[in-house]
Design a protein around this motif. Structure first.
Motif, PDB file in Angstrom:
ATOM      1  N   UNK A 178       0.320  -1.543  -0.306  1.00 10.51           N
ATOM      2  CA  UNK A 178      -0.031   0.372   0.029  1.00 10.51           C
ATOM      3  C   UNK A 178       0.501   1.447   0.432  1.00 10.51           C
ATOM      4  N   UNK A 179       0.657   1.836  -0.891  1.00  9.05           N
ATOM      5  CA  UNK A 179       1.698   3.027  -1.225  1.00  9.05           C
ATOM      6  C   UNK A 179       1.068   4.439  -0.452  1.00  9.05           C
ATOM      7  N   UNK A 180       2.366   5.072   0.781  1.00  9.37           N
ATOM      8  CA  UNK A 180       2.036   5.739   1.391  1.00  9.37           C
ATOM      9  C   UNK A 180       0.956   7.124   1.271  1.00  9.37           C
ATOM     10  N   UNK A 181       1.066   7.636  -0.182  1.00  6.87           N
ATOM     11  CA  UNK A 181       0.176   8.668  -0.386  1.00  6.87           C
ATOM     12  C   UNK A 181      -0.872   8.507  -0.626  1.00  6.87           C
ATOM     13  N   UNK A 182      -1.528   7.789  -0.937  1.00  8.80           N
ATOM     14  CA  UNK A 182      -2.846   6.949  -0.027  1.00  8.80           C
ATOM     15  C   UNK A 182      -3.526   6.430   0.344  1.00  8.80           C
ATOM     16  N   UNK A 183      -2.224   6.355   1.748  1.00  4.18           N
ATOM     17  CA  UNK A 183      -2.754   5.865   3.071  1.00  4.18           C
ATOM     18  C   UNK A 183      -3.883   6.718   3.540  1.00  4.18           C
ATOM     19  N   UNK A 184      -4.589   6.471   4.782  1.00  5.64           N
ATOM     20  CA  UNK A 184      -5.169   6.454   6.148  1.00  5.64           C
ATOM     21  C   UNK A 184      -5.982   5.440   6.548  1.00  5.64           C
ATOM     22  N   UNK A 200      -7.872   0.995   7.721  1.00  6.84           N
ATOM     23  CA  UNK A 200      -7.118   0.988   6.752  1.00  6.84           C
ATOM     24  C   UNK A 200      -7.346   0.970   5.579  1.00  6.84           C
ATOM     25  N   UNK A 201      -7.453   2.632   4.169  1.00  2.00           N
ATOM     26  CA  UNK A 201      -7.916   2.902   3.193  1.00  2.00           C
ATOM     27  C   UNK A 201      -6.817   2.745   2.566  1.00  2.00           C
ATOM     28  N   UNK A 202      -6.634   2.210   1.194  1.00  6.78           N
ATOM     29  CA  UNK A 202      -5.068   2.403   0.482  1.00  6.78           C
ATOM     30  C   UNK A 202      -6.165   2.629  -1.040  1.00  6.78           C
ATOM     31  N   UNK A 203      -5.271   3.156  -1.893  1.00 13.66           N
ATOM     32  CA  UNK A 203      -5.945   2.388  -3.381  1.00 13.66           C
ATOM     33  C   UNK A 203      -4.958   1.524  -4.165  1.00 13.66           C
ATOM     34  N   UNK A 245      -0.787  20.805   4.860  1.00  8.46           N
ATOM     35  CA  UNK A 245      -0.983  18.746   5.931  1.00  8.46           C
ATOM     36  C   UNK A 245      -1.761  18.959   6.606  1.00  8.46           C
ATOM     37  N   UNK A 246      -2.249  19.573   7.422  1.00  7.68           N
ATOM     38  CA  UNK A 246      -2.956  19.978   8.889  1.00  7.68           C
ATOM     39  C   UNK A 246      -4.177  18.849   8.299  1.00  7.68           C
ATOM     40  N   UNK A 247      -4.414  18.638   6.966  1.00  7.31           N
ATOM     41  CA  UNK A 247      -6.005  18.396   7.104  1.00  7.31           C
ATOM     42  C   UNK A 247      -5.932  16.797   6.805  1.00  7.31           C
ATOM     43  N   UNK A 248      -5.008  16.319   7.194  1.00  4.52           N
ATOM     44  CA  UNK A 248      -5.348  14.295   7.851  1.00  4.52           C
ATOM     45  C   UNK A 248      -5.361  14.184   8.649  1.00  4.52           C
ATOM     46  N   UNK A 249      -7.085  13.770   8.913  1.00  5.04           N
ATOM     47  CA  UNK A 249      -8.118  13.929  10.420  1.00  5.04           C
ATOM     48  C   UNK A 249      -7.964  11.738   9.894  1.00  5.04           C
ATOM     49  N   UNK A 250      -8.971  11.903  11.003  1.00  6.52           N
ATOM     50  CA  UNK A 250      -9.182  10.401  11.599  1.00  6.52           C
ATOM     51  C   UNK A 250     -10.381   9.752  10.346  1.00  6.52           C
ATOM     52  N   UNK A 251     -11.207   9.541   9.661  1.00  6.73           N
ATOM     53  CA  UNK A 251     -11.877   9.427   8.951  1.00  6.73           C
ATOM     54  C   UNK A 251     -13.427   9.835   9.295  1.00  6.73           C
ATOM     55  N   UNK A 252     -14.371  10.609   8.686  1.00  6.34           N
ATOM     56  CA  UNK A 252     -15.499  10.709   9.105  1.00  6.34           C
ATOM     57  C   UNK A 252     -16.351   9.804   8.572  1.00  6.34           C
ATOM     58  N   UNK A 259     -15.938   8.948   4.663  1.00  8.44           N
ATOM     59  CA  UNK A 259     -15.165  10.661   3.902  1.00  8.44           C
ATOM     60  C   UNK A 259     -14.505   9.914   4.628  1.00  8.44           C
ATOM     61  N   UNK A 260     -12.937   9.839   3.535  1.00 11.35           N
ATOM     62  CA  UNK A 260     -11.710  10.252   3.651  1.00 11.35           C
ATOM     63  C   UNK A 260     -11.203  10.964   2.768  1.00 11.35           C
TER      64      UNK A 260
END
Length: 356
Positions: A178-184, A200-203, A245-252, A259-260
């Motif tokens: 899983x690439x970090x740039x698509x990871x949440x 864990x969500x990724x593309x 880069x402060x917008x990456x938060x726990x998914x609602x 919503x990721x």
């Protein structure tokens, strides 16, 4: 003696009016009615229960119901929430997720333990488990087809820019990368049925994929969570040095929708690996908007708690079960829509536009 206790009780109540004391020192909940008289902080009922788990460090009592001694009141007056925050949250990393009163108990418990018990934010060396850029260990992963949780080896490598897991402990090749740039990542204790449950969500091939993992040790799971956030944070620093880069938060999340960041995904079952459908939520500058209610010509218009999302191409309609759910979702959509799009997000928008 009774009058002295009454006087002390009134004094400690007045301290709630001092700046910083009107919200819980740990989760920010309004109007805290409990206090740690050894740490000198005012906390909410929920966090007071977590403080009891570190009783050798923190002893709590009710501001309104328990008797207070003069020395206890003096300590509360000399410390207070703002001073405690300056001490115990002195060097919180920018990527570290600081929970609110809406977050799960595991995040709040480990936040409290990290601050007061392990003192992680007073000494950078104590942040090594999640800030080193490399992490290796075993997590219980839910099988995609049978739903059975099996032990899998995971490796998080900031240098390689990936999170990968191996089907067998001695396997050379990973089962998934899983690439970090698509990871949440987001905690889902209710959906997964375990307090340590992490989604864990990724593309994968331009489609959103979910995996579900947990660990018996709460600290271990929160360290993985913040390790993922750290790796993503540092990736964004390098890839988009001028971007926020402060917008990456726990998914609602709520029920079968997640919503990721700007991806709104629908799942037939809460634990599905792949989304049944996805909607990209752009910004106000790109003609996106959200409105309470449904258009009057909508079939089933009688649904009371509807939401309409307007995009440049079409409208998307949703219905919530309660007024509170509707308000929470509208607030989440509004936050995303009001935020200007970053360069990396235009590529995602272009993919959605041309997605068959």
């Amino acid at each position: 003696m009774a009058s002295d206790q009454e006087d002390n009780g009134q004094r400690v109540k007045r301290l709630l009016g001092k700046p910083g004391n009107g919200n819980c020192a740990d989760c920010g909940a309004a109007d805290p009615e409990w206090a740690s008289y050894t740490l000198g902080v005012f906390v909410c009922l929920s966090c007071s229960g977590l403080h009891r788990n570190i009783a050798r460090i923190s002893k709590v009592k009710s501001v309104l119901l328990d008797p207070w001694s003069a020395s206890e009141v003096e300590l509360m007056d000399s410390v207070g929430n703002n001073a405690a925050k300056a001490k115990y949250e002195k060097i919180v990393p920018a990527f570290y997720y600081c929970p609110t009163h809406k977050d799960c108990m595991l995040l709040k418990e480990q936040w409290i333990r990290a601050k007061y018990e392990r003192k992680e934010f007073q000494c950078v060396e104590r942040q090594e488990p999640y800030s080193a850029g490399y992490r290796e260990g075993f997590l219980w992963k839910r099988g995609r087809d049978n739903g059975q949780y099996l032990s899998r080896k995971f490796i998080l490598s900031e240098r390689e820019g990936v999170l990968k897991y191996f089907k067998k402990h001695d396997a050379r090749e990973p089962k998934a990368t899983m690439k970090i740039n698509t990871l949440n990542a987001t905690f889902q204790p209710t959906k997964m049925g375990t307090a340590q449950g992490l989604q864990i969500t990724y593309l994968k091939d331009n489609s959103t994929r979910n995996i579900f993992v947990y660990h018996e040790d709460g600290k271990e799971m929160v360290d993985w969570f913040n390790g993922i956030r750290a790796a993503r944070f540092h990736y964004l620093q390098v890839a988009f040095p001028g971007a926020s880069i402060s917008d990456h938060t726990e998914g609602f999340k709520k029920r079968w929708f997640t919503m990721d960041e700007r991806r709104l995904m629908y799942f037939k079952d809460p634990l599905d690996a792949y989304a049944r459908g996805e909607v990209f939520i752009g910004s106000r500058e790109n003609s996106y908007s959200v409105h309470p209610g449904l258009p009057q010509n909508t079939q089933g218009y009688h649904w009371q708690f509807g939401i309409t999302i307007v995009t440049p191409d079409r409208k998307f309609l949703f219905a919530c079960e309660t007024d509170e759910d509707q308000k929470d979702w509208i607030s989440a959509f509004q936050t995303v829509i009001n935020r200007p799009m970053q360069p990396r997000e235009y590529a995602v928008a272009a993919y959605f536009k041309h997605k068959p």
